[in-house]
Design a protein around this motif. Structure first.
Motif, PDB file in Angstrom:
ATOM      1  N   LEU B 116      -6.663  29.000 -49.504  1.00  0.00           N
ATOM      2  CA  LEU B 116      -7.171  29.193 -48.153  1.00  0.00           C
ATOM      3  C   LEU B 116      -8.641  29.565 -48.122  1.00  0.00           C
ATOM      4  CD1 LEU B 116      -4.167  29.072 -47.525  1.00  0.00           C
ATOM      5  CD2 LEU B 116      -4.435  31.066 -46.054  1.00  0.00           C
ATOM      6  N   GLY B 117      -9.189  29.988 -49.254  1.00  0.00           N
ATOM      7  CA  GLY B 117     -10.560  30.459 -49.288  1.00  0.00           C
ATOM      8  C   GLY B 117     -11.578  29.339 -49.189  1.00  0.00           C
ATOM      9  N   PRO B 118     -12.851  29.686 -49.345  1.00  0.00           N
ATOM     10  CA  PRO B 118     -13.935  28.696 -49.219  1.00  0.00           C
ATOM     11  C   PRO B 118     -13.807  27.567 -50.234  1.00  0.00           C
ATOM     12  CG  PRO B 118     -14.807  30.933 -49.231  1.00  0.00           C
ATOM     13  CD  PRO B 118     -13.369  31.041 -49.587  1.00  0.00           C
ATOM     14  N   GLN B 119     -13.234  27.867 -51.385  1.00  0.00           N
ATOM     15  CA  GLN B 119     -13.079  26.838 -52.413  1.00  0.00           C
ATOM     16  C   GLN B 119     -11.735  26.131 -52.297  1.00  0.00           C
ATOM     17  OE1 GLN B 119     -15.372  25.900 -54.458  1.00  0.00           O
ATOM     18  NE2 GLN B 119     -16.866  27.502 -54.094  1.00  0.00           N
ATOM     19  N   GLY B 120     -11.004  26.412 -51.239  1.00  0.00           N
ATOM     20  CA  GLY B 120      -9.673  25.852 -51.076  1.00  0.00           C
ATOM     21  C   GLY B 120      -9.686  24.422 -50.588  1.00  0.00           C
ATOM     22  N   SER B 121      -8.585  24.064 -49.948  1.00  0.00           N
ATOM     23  CA  SER B 121      -8.419  22.686 -49.490  1.00  0.00           C
ATOM     24  C   SER B 121      -8.206  22.654 -47.987  1.00  0.00           C
ATOM     25  CB  SER B 121      -7.226  22.051 -50.190  1.00  0.00           C
ATOM     26  OG  SER B 121      -6.869  20.840 -49.556  1.00  0.00           O
ATOM     27  N   ALA B 122      -9.038  21.873 -47.307  1.00  0.00           N
ATOM     28  CA  ALA B 122      -8.878  21.741 -45.861  1.00  0.00           C
ATOM     29  C   ALA B 122      -7.531  21.120 -45.520  1.00  0.00           C
ATOM     30  CB  ALA B 122     -10.011  20.893 -45.287  1.00  0.00           C
ATOM     31  N   ARG B 123      -7.071  20.241 -46.392  1.00  0.00           N
ATOM     32  CA  ARG B 123      -5.769  19.607 -46.149  1.00  0.00           C
ATOM     33  C   ARG B 123      -4.670  20.665 -46.146  1.00  0.00           C
ATOM     34  NH1 ARG B 123      -4.732  14.652 -49.532  1.00  0.00           N
ATOM     35  NH2 ARG B 123      -4.277  13.502 -47.636  1.00  0.00           N
ATOM     36  N   ILE B 125      -4.995  23.936 -45.667  1.00  0.00           N
ATOM     37  CA  ILE B 125      -5.192  24.826 -44.532  1.00  0.00           C
ATOM     38  C   ILE B 125      -4.617  24.207 -43.269  1.00  0.00           C
ATOM     39  CG2 ILE B 125      -6.933  25.881 -43.048  1.00  0.00           C
ATOM     40  CD1 ILE B 125      -8.718  26.175 -45.461  1.00  0.00           C
ATOM     41  N   GLN B 178      -9.009  37.652 -48.329  1.00  0.00           N
ATOM     42  CA  GLN B 178     -10.386  37.557 -48.804  1.00  0.00           C
ATOM     43  C   GLN B 178     -10.872  38.914 -49.318  1.00  0.00           C
ATOM     44  OE1 GLN B 178     -12.609  34.899 -48.580  1.00  0.00           O
ATOM     45  NE2 GLN B 178     -11.524  33.403 -47.335  1.00  0.00           N
TER      46      GLN B 178
END
Lengths: 209, 209
Positions: B116-123, B125, B178
């Motif tokens: 879920l973080g900034p380095q995560g995946s928009a898909r 999320i 976070q």
DNA sequence: TCGGAAAACCAACACTTGTCGGTTAGGTAG
DNA sequence: CTACCTAACCGACAAGTGTTGGTTTTCCGA
């Protein structure tokens, strides 16, 4: 260090040009196709700069996207400085700030749709969310300072309500953009406002229309 | 047209094995490093399968991540079937479902933090958000059907409150993960519950502790 | 105006990604 | 048990990624 390192206004003319070129190129490309399909080579060519020059300024497409939408996000953030989730009167008008919020959203619909959707960038999503979160944070603090008549200000911490509101706004916005948005910004602002101020829809039937 | 296309339970034994191997490998890797740094080759090697075999099942790492966390998300979703944002009594206890929600979240903290973080995946999320959204959707519909004593059910549509609640939950969860989460799941559930049922903190000082 | 500093360009590099036919090994239906 | 079917493996491929060293061009300040 690197001599003159002004952050926003000044700086070398060349960097500003390439920054603008790259960001503009990405914004244009992102209106046409999904972010995940855009390659560094595409952006560089569209911007008219060498591909390696790209890496002199950004690490990847996500970082460029984050920088490219910062300006737009700034106006989006500044559109809701008067959000007061806690102390607002329930019969207040549907909060002009929220209307401006959704209008700004609709204006750059293509951009936000591509960035916030499933093919978007987690970095951008998190960036926007944290920005909204910070903005709501200071707003809550301002309101708490404006009416310091009780100890409840210290009782309920700031961060959770801020994260709550930020996530809710982002969720509503994303959902609205995903569908073919049958509702107008005014309607969205009205509905969202009722949800923000209270979760009792039966109480909120004032409907000034 | 790959002939037999069973979705969940049955199917070829080999497919299930490699699916499990790949998903397990990703989950293990994602606990150690950020999702953005994980390459297909890494996952394949960790899973003990050939790299090309990966592409026989998933298009990229994001798609694998989405499939890999589906099981965990299912339990997460099922943990909040009794969420009633509209009609709940304000003095109700802090909603066991929310406690379960945050406990489940804490149990797989590493996984969710990386996804879920900034380095995560928009898909991922977007997937989680839409899942929560659908769940809340049916809950709202259920509650509306349980108390159909007014026309207000048709007056306020379902989608916006659902998106609102889903986004808010996801926002609170993400923000909680976070930071170094100084609060316990119980505290988070309590705070979030107060925000869900009403936005007037001065009214909500019951503090059953 | 002019000289140094730094940005932009260029060619080339090792590496990853995603895809493709062909082969091998394993499972399932009969 | 056997034969078919197909998933998994293998090698190779074009394309994209990220980095490097060196050259040219542009800008800023003295």
């Amino acid at each position: 260090m690197t001599t003159s390192r002004r952050n926003a206004p000044a700086g070398d003319r060349r960097v500003r040009r390439t920054h603008a070129a790259l960001q503009g190129a990405l914004i244009k490309l992102v209106e046409e196709q999904d972010l995940g399909q855009i390659s560094v080579a595409d952006v560089a060519e569209q911007a008219g700069v060498n591909r390696t020059t790209f890496y002199d300024h950004y690490r990847d497409v996500h970082e460029l996207a984050e920088a490219a939408c910062t300006a737009t996000i700034d106006t989006l953030i500044e559109s809701l400085p008067a959000l007061d989730p806690a102390l607002a009167a329930p019969d207040a008008e549907p909060a002009r700030s929220l209307v401006a919020f959704f209008e700004n959203l609709a204006e750059h619909a293509g951009l936000y749709r591509s960035l916030l959707g499933p093919q978007g960038s987690a970095r951008v999503i998190d960036h926007i969310r944290s920005r909204i979160c910070a903005s709501v944070h200071v707003t809550v603090r301002l309101n708490a300072g404006a009416a310091p008549d009780s100890v409840s200000t210290t009782d309920i911490p700031h961060d959770v309500p801020a994260a709550f509101t930020a996530g809710a706004l982002l969720g509503v916005a994303t959902d609205w953009l995903q569908r073919d948005s049958p509702r107008t910004p005014n309607e969205m602002a009205e509905l969202t406002w009722q949800l923000l101020v209270t979760h009792h829809p039966t109480d909120a039937r004032h409907a000034t229309t």
